[in-house]
Design a protein around this motif. Structure first.
Motif, short mmCIF file in Angstrom:
data_model
loop_
_atom_site.label_atom_id
_atom_site.label_comp_id
_atom_site.label_asym_id
_atom_site.label_seq_id
_atom_site.Cartn_x
_atom_site.Cartn_y
_atom_site.Cartn_z
N ILE A 64 -61.80 -30.48 -51.06
CA ILE A 64 -60.70 -29.70 -51.63
C ILE A 64 -59.35 -30.32 -51.27
N VAL A 65 -59.20 -30.72 -50.00
CA VAL A 65 -57.92 -31.31 -49.57
C VAL A 65 -57.68 -32.63 -50.27
N ILE A 66 -58.71 -33.46 -50.36
CA ILE A 66 -58.54 -34.77 -51.02
C ILE A 66 -58.22 -34.59 -52.50
N PHE A 67 -58.83 -33.59 -53.16
CA PHE A 67 -58.54 -33.36 -54.58
C PHE A 67 -57.07 -32.98 -54.78
N PHE A 68 -56.54 -32.11 -53.96
CA PHE A 68 -55.14 -31.71 -54.12
C PHE A 68 -54.19 -32.88 -53.83
N VAL A 69 -54.52 -33.71 -52.86
CA VAL A 69 -53.65 -34.86 -52.56
C VAL A 69 -53.68 -35.85 -53.71
N TYR A 70 -54.87 -36.10 -54.28
CA TYR A 70 -54.95 -36.98 -55.44
C TYR A 70 -54.15 -36.41 -56.62
N PHE A 71 -54.26 -35.12 -56.83
CA PHE A 71 -53.55 -34.49 -57.94
C PHE A 71 -52.03 -34.56 -57.73
N PHE A 72 -51.57 -34.31 -56.52
CA PHE A 72 -50.15 -34.41 -56.23
C PHE A 72 -49.65 -35.84 -56.38
N THR A 73 -50.45 -36.81 -55.96
CA THR A 73 -50.05 -38.22 -56.08
C THR A 73 -50.00 -38.64 -57.55
N PHE A 74 -50.90 -38.13 -58.37
CA PHE A 74 -50.95 -38.53 -59.77
C PHE A 74 -49.76 -37.98 -60.55
N ILE A 75 -49.40 -36.72 -60.33
CA ILE A 75 -48.31 -36.14 -61.12
C ILE A 75 -46.95 -36.66 -60.67
N PRO A 108 -58.64 -57.74 -49.51
CA PRO A 108 -57.21 -58.02 -49.82
C PRO A 108 -56.84 -57.55 -51.22
N GLY A 109 -55.54 -57.60 -51.48
CA GLY A 109 -55.04 -57.16 -52.77
C GLY A 109 -54.20 -55.89 -52.63
N ILE A 110 -54.15 -55.11 -53.71
CA ILE A 110 -53.41 -53.85 -53.70
C ILE A 110 -54.34 -52.73 -53.26
N VAL A 111 -53.91 -51.97 -52.27
CA VAL A 111 -54.72 -50.93 -51.65
C VAL A 111 -54.00 -49.60 -51.82
N LEU A 112 -54.78 -48.55 -52.13
CA LEU A 112 -54.25 -47.20 -52.27
C LEU A 112 -54.44 -46.44 -50.96
N VAL A 113 -53.35 -45.97 -50.39
CA VAL A 113 -53.36 -45.18 -49.16
C VAL A 113 -52.74 -43.83 -49.49
N LEU A 114 -53.52 -42.78 -49.37
CA LEU A 114 -53.04 -41.45 -49.71
C LEU A 114 -52.08 -40.91 -48.66
N PRO A 115 -51.05 -40.22 -49.09
CA PRO A 115 -50.11 -39.65 -48.12
C PRO A 115 -50.71 -38.43 -47.41
N LEU A 116 -50.22 -38.16 -46.22
CA LEU A 116 -50.54 -36.97 -45.43
C LEU A 116 -51.93 -36.99 -44.82
N ILE A 117 -52.92 -37.49 -45.52
CA ILE A 117 -54.29 -37.41 -45.01
C ILE A 117 -54.84 -38.76 -44.56
N ASP A 118 -54.14 -39.86 -44.84
CA ASP A 118 -54.61 -41.19 -44.46
C ASP A 118 -53.74 -41.74 -43.35
N GLN A 119 -54.37 -42.15 -42.25
CA GLN A 119 -53.71 -42.91 -41.20
C GLN A 119 -54.33 -44.30 -41.20
N TRP A 120 -53.48 -45.32 -41.31
CA TRP A 120 -53.99 -46.66 -41.51
C TRP A 120 -53.36 -47.62 -40.51
N GLN A 121 -54.05 -48.75 -40.34
CA GLN A 121 -53.61 -49.78 -39.40
C GLN A 121 -54.01 -51.14 -39.94
N ARG A 122 -53.08 -52.08 -39.87
CA ARG A 122 -53.37 -53.45 -40.31
C ARG A 122 -54.04 -54.24 -39.18
N VAL A 123 -55.02 -55.06 -39.55
CA VAL A 123 -55.74 -55.90 -38.60
C VAL A 123 -55.67 -57.34 -39.08
N ASP A 124 -55.19 -58.23 -38.22
CA ASP A 124 -55.05 -59.66 -38.55
C ASP A 124 -56.35 -60.37 -38.19
N LEU A 125 -56.93 -61.11 -39.15
CA LEU A 125 -58.19 -61.81 -38.96
C LEU A 125 -58.02 -63.26 -38.56
#
Length: 404
Positions: A64-75, A108-125
């Motif tokens: 339910i939370v992910i659906f509302f975040v996707y909907f808010f991001t889309f509009i 690699p490439g373009i990555v989608l990170v959702l606001p509010l519910i996604d916490q992300w971190q870059r890792v150098d290989l």
């Protein structure tokens, strides 16, 4: 009110109860070593990110939370596009936690990170490097020396590197230093100095066994040997004659074994009296007076008598000697056995020498006369060798001629 006696708590583990969002069936049906915090981590090493500890109620709430975040991001996409789209280069990955649960690495490439519910971190290989400062090591034969190391490593699993360890660099540095100290404590000073490359390969295997669960792999370890603080204890029953091979070096190739026998494992030779050799008057060669040299100049004169095209063809290298006298002055001498009939004298070469030997004038004479043990001079820092080890080995041919 106080009629009932107090019931003692069980001495063993307290009974575990499932949480609010955990499936009770999956909680009770667990194998050995289950119920700890790290057991909720998915099987990342096999690319299995399914979380079996999530109950059905938690699963519905997440949807339910992910659906509302996707909907808010889309509009609001023209605006949120600047925040949710990330560009990841080939040498990086993004590890994202969606509502606290880890997912597969992105990029690699373009990555989608959702606001509010996604916490992300870059890792150098890419490959990283750090050095272990020289530390004191006590060897098996009682010696003490300073040993450091240069280590190169890389991350092969970005998710495990984020989940398993908090400070990757500090943990790897501490693990490598512990493994190096433990390994070198089982070796002698001679083995550390002659088997540096092989010991580095052993360290790579030992460190990888401990750091592989962190998603990290060590590619190379190069030991950096410092000065010897304490010479190893000498056995009183050691033989005084040159053995056929240095103990512990039977597995090495003949050229390296010869170099180790001369510079590291040389045995003190008995002093020989001065002798005078005369040639026949009818011989075309002049009379040669061969006496023990008392200075570096006399030693060079003896070397000049031995120069020949055959020796140059056999050695094919030039050597530079940085000799220090008792009054603190430094003198340079050279022996060029790379062209013509060879040359020897005072001064520096007009080109870069193949091997440079640094020591005092008295130690140089004593070593060529067999009075000073080369191993003792090397371990105490009185003899320093710079250059290719295979090329330095070729000087053995000249030393053999001088000892005849």
């Amino acid at each position: 009110m106080f009629s009932k006696s107090y019931t003692l708590l069980p001495q063993g583990d307290c009974p575990k109860t499932p949480g609010l969002f955990v499936d009770p069936v999956s909680f009770t049906q667990r194998g050995p070593h289950k119920g700890f915090s790290f057991d909720n981590i998915p099987n990342v090493s096999e690319n299995d990110f399914t979380d079996a500890s999530q109950g059905w109620l938690s699963w519905i709430c997440n949807l339910i939370v992910i659906f509302f975040v996707y909907f808010f991001t889309f509009i609001t996409f023209p605006i949120t596009g600047w925040f949710v789209l990330k560009t990841v280069p080939n040498y990086q990955r993004i590890v994202a936690f969606r509502l606290g649960r880890v997912g597969p690495p992105k990029g690699p490439g373009i990555v989608l990170v959702l606001p509010l519910i996604d916490q992300w971190q870059r890792v150098d290989l890419r490959t990283r490097a750090f050095n272990i400062p020289p530390s004191q090591v006590i060897t098996l034969d009682g010696g003490e020396l300073l040993v450091g190391a240069d280590i190169q490593f890389r991350i092969w699993n970005p998710v495990m590197s984020v989940l398993s360890v908090q400070d990757l660099n500090a943990s790897t540095r501490m693990t490598a230093q512990k493994a190096m100290t433990y390994l070198l404590a089982k070796k002698t000073v001679r083995e550390i100095q002659t088997q540096r490359v092989k010991l580095g390969e052993y360290l790579v295997t030992d460190i990888n066994e401990m750091t592989r669960p962190w998603g990290l792999e060590v590619d190379r370890v190069e030991l950096a040997l410092g000065s010897v603080l304490k010479a190893p204890e000498q056995s009183p029953s050691a033989p005084l004659t040159m053995p056929p091979a240095v103990p512990g070096l039977e597995g090495l190739t003949d050229p390296i074994q010869q170099l180790a026998m001369h510079f590291l494992g040389g045995i003190q030779q008995p002093q020989q009296e001065d002798c005078i050799t005369f040639t026949d008057e009818l011989s075309s060669a002049a009379q040669n007076v061969l006496a023990r040299p008392r200075s570096v100049e006399e030693l060079l004169d003896a070397v000049k008598l031995l120069l020949s095209e055959a020796l140059v063809h056999q050695v094919g290298a030039c050597f530079q000697f940085d000799v220090s006298s008792e009054d603190g002055q430094h003198h340079n001498y050279f022996v060029d056995l790379s062209q013509g009939s060879g040359a020897a004298g005072a001064g520096s070469l007009c080109r870069e020498p193949d091997v440079t030997l640094s020591m005092s004038d008295s130690d140089l004479l004593a070593m060529f006369q067999g009075v000073l043990r080369p191993f003792s001079a090397y371990t105490s820092g009185r003899l320093k060798i710079q250059g290719d080890i295979d090329t330095a080995m070729k000087l053995e041919e000249l030393i053999k001629l001088l000892k005849k």
